[in-house]
Structure formats: C-alpha cells, structure tokens
Design a protein around this motif. Sequence first.
Motif, PDB file in Angstrom:
ATOM      1  N   LYS A  95       1.743  -1.849 -25.532  1.00  0.00           N
ATOM      2  CA  LYS A  95       2.991  -2.228 -24.870  1.00  0.00           C
ATOM      3  C   LYS A  95       2.876  -3.528 -24.076  1.00  0.00           C
ATOM      4  CE  LYS A  95       4.674   2.475 -24.467  1.00  0.00           C
ATOM      5  NZ  LYS A  95       5.031   3.576 -23.559  1.00  0.00           N
ATOM      6  N   ARG A  96       1.841  -3.646 -23.222  1.00  0.00           N
ATOM      7  CA  ARG A  96       1.717  -4.803 -22.346  1.00  0.00           C
ATOM      8  C   ARG A  96       0.264  -5.271 -22.288  1.00  0.00           C
ATOM      9  NH1 ARG A  96       4.168  -3.611 -16.721  1.00  0.00           N
ATOM     10  NH2 ARG A  96       2.703  -1.899 -16.794  1.00  0.00           N
ATOM     11  N   PRO A  97      -0.221  -5.961 -23.328  1.00  0.00           N
ATOM     12  CA  PRO A  97      -1.620  -6.402 -23.313  1.00  0.00           C
ATOM     13  C   PRO A  97      -1.905  -7.446 -22.238  1.00  0.00           C
ATOM     14  CG  PRO A  97      -0.490  -7.323 -25.198  1.00  0.00           C
ATOM     15  CD  PRO A  97       0.452  -6.339 -24.569  1.00  0.00           C
ATOM     16  N   GLU A  98      -0.894  -8.213 -21.829  1.00  0.00           N
ATOM     17  CA  GLU A  98      -1.099  -9.201 -20.776  1.00  0.00           C
ATOM     18  C   GLU A  98      -1.476  -8.517 -19.467  1.00  0.00           C
ATOM     19  OE1 GLU A  98       1.996  -8.702 -22.082  1.00  0.00           O
ATOM     20  OE2 GLU A  98       2.381 -10.378 -23.425  1.00  0.00           O
ATOM     21  N   GLU A  99      -0.867  -7.363 -19.214  1.00  0.00           N
ATOM     22  CA  GLU A  99      -1.096  -6.659 -17.957  1.00  0.00           C
ATOM     23  C   GLU A  99      -2.503  -6.072 -17.887  1.00  0.00           C
ATOM     24  OE1 GLU A  99       0.180  -5.960 -14.212  1.00  0.00           O
ATOM     25  OE2 GLU A  99       1.194  -7.085 -15.796  1.00  0.00           O
ATOM     26  N   VAL A 100      -3.063  -5.683 -19.031  1.00  0.00           N
ATOM     27  CA  VAL A 100      -4.427  -5.146 -19.049  1.00  0.00           C
ATOM     28  C   VAL A 100      -5.411  -6.211 -18.588  1.00  0.00           C
ATOM     29  CG1 VAL A 100      -6.249  -4.276 -20.566  1.00  0.00           C
ATOM     30  CG2 VAL A 100      -3.927  -3.455 -20.842  1.00  0.00           C
ATOM     31  N   LEU A 101      -5.282  -7.406 -19.113  1.00  0.00           N
ATOM     32  CA  LEU A 101      -6.176  -8.497 -18.728  1.00  0.00           C
ATOM     33  C   LEU A 101      -5.912  -8.961 -17.295  1.00  0.00           C
ATOM     34  CD1 LEU A 101      -8.452 -10.270 -19.697  1.00  0.00           C
ATOM     35  CD2 LEU A 101      -6.776 -11.839 -20.622  1.00  0.00           C
ATOM     36  N   ARG A 102      -4.637  -9.020 -16.906  1.00  0.00           N
ATOM     37  CA  ARG A 102      -4.296  -9.438 -15.547  1.00  0.00           C
ATOM     38  C   ARG A 102      -4.874  -8.472 -14.514  1.00  0.00           C
ATOM     39  NH1 ARG A 102      -0.680 -12.875 -14.599  1.00  0.00           N
ATOM     40  NH2 ARG A 102       0.620 -12.358 -16.383  1.00  0.00           N
ATOM     41  N   LEU A 103      -4.804  -7.172 -14.773  1.00  0.00           N
ATOM     42  CA  LEU A 103      -5.361  -6.187 -13.847  1.00  0.00           C
ATOM     43  C   LEU A 103      -6.879  -6.295 -13.770  1.00  0.00           C
ATOM     44  CD1 LEU A 103      -3.228  -3.009 -14.579  1.00  0.00           C
ATOM     45  CD2 LEU A 103      -3.352  -4.258 -12.436  1.00  0.00           C
ATOM     46  N   ALA A 104      -7.518  -6.526 -14.903  1.00  0.00           N
ATOM     47  CA  ALA A 104      -8.981  -6.641 -14.911  1.00  0.00           C
ATOM     48  C   ALA A 104      -9.432  -7.842 -14.080  1.00  0.00           C
ATOM     49  CB  ALA A 104      -9.493  -6.753 -16.345  1.00  0.00           C
ATOM     50  N   VAL A 105      -8.730  -8.968 -14.221  1.00  0.00           N
ATOM     51  CA  VAL A 105      -9.096 -10.161 -13.457  1.00  0.00           C
ATOM     52  C   VAL A 105      -8.736  -9.981 -11.985  1.00  0.00           C
ATOM     53  CG1 VAL A 105      -8.606 -12.620 -13.157  1.00  0.00           C
ATOM     54  CG2 VAL A 105      -8.894 -11.693 -15.435  1.00  0.00           C
ATOM     55  N   ARG A 106      -7.582  -9.392 -11.719  1.00  0.00           N
ATOM     56  CA  ARG A 106      -7.119  -9.217 -10.343  1.00  0.00           C
ATOM     57  C   ARG A 106      -8.093  -8.384  -9.523  1.00  0.00           C
ATOM     58  NH1 ARG A 106      -1.956  -5.616  -9.136  1.00  0.00           N
ATOM     59  NH2 ARG A 106      -2.696  -4.858  -7.143  1.00  0.00           N
ATOM     60  N   ARG A 107      -8.675  -7.389 -10.143  1.00  0.00           N
ATOM     61  CA  ARG A 107      -9.601  -6.522  -9.422  1.00  0.00           C
ATOM     62  C   ARG A 107     -10.942  -7.198  -9.163  1.00  0.00           C
ATOM     63  NH1 ARG A 107      -7.719  -1.274 -12.950  1.00  0.00           N
ATOM     64  NH2 ARG A 107      -5.738  -1.018 -11.859  1.00  0.00           N
ATOM     65  N   MET A 108     -11.188  -8.360  -9.771  1.00  0.00           N
ATOM     66  CA  MET A 108     -12.426  -9.102  -9.538  1.00  0.00           C
ATOM     67  C   MET A 108     -12.248 -10.245  -8.536  1.00  0.00           C
ATOM     68  SD  MET A 108     -13.954  -9.312 -13.345  1.00  0.00           S
ATOM     69  CE  MET A 108     -14.189  -7.829 -14.298  1.00  0.00           C
ATOM     70  N   LEU A 109     -11.028 -10.460  -8.093  1.00  0.00           N
ATOM     71  CA  LEU A 109     -10.739 -11.509  -7.117  1.00  0.00           C
ATOM     72  C   LEU A 109     -10.700 -10.911  -5.714  1.00  0.00           C
ATOM     73  CD1 LEU A 109      -7.943 -13.476  -9.000  1.00  0.00           C
ATOM     74  CD2 LEU A 109     -10.315 -14.149  -8.687  1.00  0.00           C
ATOM     75  N   PRO A 110     -10.744 -11.741  -4.670  1.00  0.00           N
ATOM     76  CA  PRO A 110     -10.652 -11.221  -3.308  1.00  0.00           C
ATOM     77  C   PRO A 110      -9.334 -10.480  -3.082  1.00  0.00           C
ATOM     78  CG  PRO A 110     -11.310 -13.518  -3.272  1.00  0.00           C
ATOM     79  CD  PRO A 110     -10.974 -13.193  -4.682  1.00  0.00           C
ATOM     80  N   LYS A 111      -9.394  -9.454  -2.234  1.00  0.00           N
ATOM     81  CA  LYS A 111      -8.210  -8.642  -1.972  1.00  0.00           C
ATOM     82  C   LYS A 111      -7.495  -9.160  -0.724  1.00  0.00           C
ATOM     83  CE  LYS A 111     -10.320  -5.894  -4.946  1.00  0.00           C
ATOM     84  NZ  LYS A 111     -11.406  -6.437  -5.723  1.00  0.00           N
ATOM     85  N   ASN A 112      -7.007 -10.392  -0.769  1.00  0.00           N
ATOM     86  CA  ASN A 112      -6.297 -10.985   0.359  1.00  0.00           C
ATOM     87  C   ASN A 112      -5.365 -12.084  -0.146  1.00  0.00           C
ATOM     88  OD1 ASN A 112      -8.073 -13.065  -0.233  1.00  0.00           O
ATOM     89  ND2 ASN A 112      -9.475 -12.555   1.417  1.00  0.00           N
ATOM     90  N   ARG A 113      -4.829 -12.893   0.776  1.00  0.00           N
ATOM     91  CA  ARG A 113      -3.899 -13.954   0.380  1.00  0.00           C
ATOM     92  C   ARG A 113      -4.535 -14.949  -0.566  1.00  0.00           C
ATOM     93  NH1 ARG A 113      -1.781 -16.022   6.066  1.00  0.00           N
ATOM     94  NH2 ARG A 113      -3.933 -15.491   6.540  1.00  0.00           N
ATOM     95  N   LEU A 114      -5.800 -15.233  -0.339  1.00  0.00           N
ATOM     96  CA  LEU A 114      -6.506 -16.187  -1.192  1.00  0.00           C
ATOM     97  C   LEU A 114      -6.578 -15.678  -2.629  1.00  0.00           C
ATOM     98  CD1 LEU A 114      -8.157 -18.808  -1.396  1.00  0.00           C
ATOM     99  CD2 LEU A 114     -10.168 -17.457  -0.837  1.00  0.00           C
ATOM    100  N   GLY A 115      -6.884 -14.407  -2.808  1.00  0.00           N
ATOM    101  CA  GLY A 115      -6.953 -13.828  -4.142  1.00  0.00           C
ATOM    102  C   GLY A 115      -5.608 -13.847  -4.841  1.00  0.00           C
ATOM    103  N   ARG A 116      -4.530 -13.598  -4.102  1.00  0.00           N
ATOM    104  CA  ARG A 116      -3.194 -13.636  -4.700  1.00  0.00           C
ATOM    105  C   ARG A 116      -2.835 -15.056  -5.131  1.00  0.00           C
ATOM    106  NH1 ARG A 116      -2.487  -9.863  -0.554  1.00  0.00           N
ATOM    107  NH2 ARG A 116      -1.600 -11.386   0.900  1.00  0.00           N
ATOM    108  N   ARG A 117      -3.248 -16.040  -4.335  1.00  0.00           N
ATOM    109  CA  ARG A 117      -2.990 -17.431  -4.703  1.00  0.00           C
ATOM    110  C   ARG A 117      -3.792 -17.827  -5.933  1.00  0.00           C
ATOM    111  NH1 ARG A 117      -4.717 -21.367  -0.507  1.00  0.00           N
ATOM    112  NH2 ARG A 117      -4.416 -19.490   0.711  1.00  0.00           N
ATOM    113  N   GLN A 118      -5.028 -17.348  -6.030  1.00  0.00           N
ATOM    114  CA  GLN A 118      -5.869 -17.672  -7.179  1.00  0.00           C
ATOM    115  C   GLN A 118      -5.342 -17.011  -8.442  1.00  0.00           C
ATOM    116  OE1 GLN A 118      -9.602 -16.335  -5.622  1.00  0.00           O
ATOM    117  NE2 GLN A 118     -10.087 -18.300  -4.700  1.00  0.00           N
ATOM    118  N   LEU A 119      -4.776 -15.820  -8.328  1.00  0.00           N
ATOM    119  CA  LEU A 119      -4.251 -15.117  -9.500  1.00  0.00           C
ATOM    120  C   LEU A 119      -3.034 -15.826 -10.084  1.00  0.00           C
ATOM    121  CD1 LEU A 119      -4.783 -12.599 -11.217  1.00  0.00           C
ATOM    122  CD2 LEU A 119      -3.112 -11.409  -9.814  1.00  0.00           C
ATOM    123  N   LYS A 120      -2.311 -16.577  -9.254  1.00  0.00           N
ATOM    124  CA  LYS A 120      -1.143 -17.308  -9.755  1.00  0.00           C
ATOM    125  C   LYS A 120      -1.535 -18.438 -10.709  1.00  0.00           C
ATOM    126  CE  LYS A 120       1.871 -16.311  -5.907  1.00  0.00           C
ATOM    127  NZ  LYS A 120       2.557 -16.838  -4.726  1.00  0.00           N
TER     128      LYS A 120
END
Length: 144
Positions: A95-120
């Motif tokens: 259904k949503r293969p983009e979301e599988v990869l996005r979640l995997a990368v998101r969980r490897m980034l910092p859990k703060n504002r910096l991580g959210r900026r990097q995920l963009k």
Amino acid sequence: MKTPLPKVNDIQRNWYVVDADGEVLGRLASRIATRLRGKHKPIFTPHLDTGDFVVVVNAEKVRLTGGKLDKKLYRRHTGYLGGLKTATARTMLEKRPEEVLRLAVRRMLPKNRLGRRQLKKLKIYRGPEHPHQAQKPEPLRFTP
C-alpha cells in the motif's frame, strides 16, 4: 585553541539520488540517515544540520530479509479508544512503500527538532521517476 564551528549559511548541501531496487531495508536506511545527518563530512557537528538531500527512487522494490515480511508489524493509534491499528510489512509495502522506508530512516535520526528538520531533506518515490532533475542529483552507490 577553539574548535571551529561551521556557519549555517556556509554549509554546502549536495543532492543525491539512491536506487532502492534490491537493497536491504535496514542497511539502506542507515546509510541514508548518515547522509541526512552529515556524518560523512569532516565538518559534522552533532547539534547542527550539516547533511545533504537524498532522493530515493524505486522504494517499492526494497527488500526485507528473513521472515520480516510477515512478522514485522507497524502499529499506529488513531487517538480513539481501541484505535490501535496494526499492519504487517507485506501490506505496508503493497500500500505505502514510501512510508516503510521513511519510518526506518526516521527511527535512526535524533528524536528532536533537529531530526525532524533532517527528515524533511529525504524525498522518497515509489517508482523510478522523481521531480528533482533541476537540482542535478548525483547517483549514490553503496558498496557492500
């Protein structure tokens, strides 16, 4: 002697395109997270965003090893009582293969504002086409 810090305006951000065809999900995600954080650069600073932009194509062809297609579960909550929704990796990839990869990368980034900026700076597309040709992304190959 003081440690030189890079200025935010002086950080050079490159664009890379990654083909996810046949790549293992976790290994690909960790390499992408490294690029997004900027850990491959000599000017890396943990509290600054020194990373590059990454465009991922063919996200639907990413590979999961072992029995993870049926055993790995993705959970989310709607906010209502009894609203816990569960999906296996197989259904998420369909259904949503983009979301599988996005979640995997998101969980490897910092859990703060910096991580959210990097995920963009991560752009994921299901097929081989992407609208970022104007940025002239360089192909990024990961050697095993």
